[in-house]
Design a protein around this motif. Structure first.
Motif, PDB file in Angstrom:
ATOM      1  N   GLU A   1      -4.596   1.388  -6.604  1.00 47.06           N
ATOM      2  CA  GLU A   1      -4.771   0.228  -7.329  1.00 47.06           C
ATOM      3  C   GLU A   1      -4.158  -1.021  -6.289  1.00 47.06           C
TER       4      GLU A   1
ATOM      5  N   LEU B   1     -12.191 -11.779 -10.864  1.00 45.81           N
ATOM      6  CA  LEU B   1     -11.762 -10.462 -10.687  1.00 45.81           C
ATOM      7  C   LEU B   1     -10.305 -10.373  -9.881  1.00 45.81           C
TER       8      LEU B   1
ATOM      9  N   SER C   1      -9.288   2.474  -7.766  1.00 50.66           N
ATOM     10  CA  SER C   1     -10.349   3.350  -7.183  1.00 50.66           C
ATOM     11  C   SER C   1      -9.586   4.839  -6.862  1.00 50.66           C
TER      12      SER C   1
ATOM     13  N   LEU D   1     -13.033  -2.565 -12.173  1.00 46.01           N
ATOM     14  CA  LEU D   1     -12.765  -3.977 -11.622  1.00 46.01           C
ATOM     15  C   LEU D   1     -12.629  -4.753 -12.973  1.00 46.01           C
TER      16      LEU D   1
ATOM     17  N   MET E   1     -14.520   3.087  -9.108  1.00 46.96           N
ATOM     18  CA  MET E   1     -13.955   2.080  -9.228  1.00 46.96           C
ATOM     19  C   MET E   1     -13.966   1.414 -10.459  1.00 46.96           C
TER      20      MET E   1
ATOM     21  N   GLY F   1      -9.208  -7.594  -1.406  1.00 45.64           N
ATOM     22  CA  GLY F   1      -9.957  -6.798  -2.312  1.00 45.64           C
ATOM     23  C   GLY F   1     -10.378  -5.453  -1.592  1.00 45.64           C
TER      24      GLY F   1
ATOM     25  N   ILE G   1      -8.281  -4.009  -8.920  1.00 43.34           N
ATOM     26  CA  ILE G   1      -9.329  -2.803  -8.710  1.00 43.34           C
ATOM     27  C   ILE G   1      -8.580  -1.556  -8.877  1.00 43.34           C
TER      28      ILE G   1
END
Length: 145
Positions: A128, A60, A65, A50, A48, A8, A63
């Motif tokens: 990503e 989750l 960002s 999610l 970000m 993560g 992600i």
């Protein structure tokens, strides 16, 4: 904010539920459902998005960002030259990737780490990362409730 491949970013771990994320970052600035009925949280201050997977009990799993403070292997990567980031990745043995060019944007995909590096005009502008799969094709959730 440290990018932890396969795990993560920062305090976020793949497998968290929405309540777990909200306990860390608070309520999102916005949210929407994507084309697969996943819920996407948007955090403006962290730059970000999610994604919580509908078919995985809203865990989750992805992600995206553009946060300039992201670090990978101790190096900032957003707004850096792709050649410099590629050198860091190569030093860490991330050498196998697929390349796709869409409307002039270069997308580099490192499947073993489920990492996408998005480059425009030779500069990294977005990453990503996603949860990886086990040998049984199940998600390898890192968060243990």
């Amino acid at each position: 904010m440290e990018v932890k491949l396969k795990y993560g970013i920062d305090k976020l771990l793949f497998g968290m539920k929405q309540k777990d994320v909200e306990a860390i970052y608070g309520k999102p600035n916005g949210q929407y459902n994507d084309e697969e009925d996943n819920i996407v949280y948007v955090y403006n201050a962290y730059k970000m998005r999610l994604t919580f997977y509908d078919e995985e009990e809203m865990r989750l799993g992805y992600i995206t960002s553009t946060n300039e403070n992201l670090e990978l292997f101790g190096e900032q990567i957003i707004s850096k030259k792709w050649s410099d980031v590629k050198k860091v990745l190569t030093e860490k043995k991330l050498t196998q990737f697929e390349t796709e060019i869409v409307d002039g944007t270069e997308n580099y995909f490192f499947e073993n780490n489920w990492l996408f590096v998005n480059v425009d005009y030779g500069i990294v502008f977005k990453i990503e990362i996603g949860a990886i799969f086990t040998d049984n094709d199940d998600f390898d959730w890192k968060f243990k409730a």
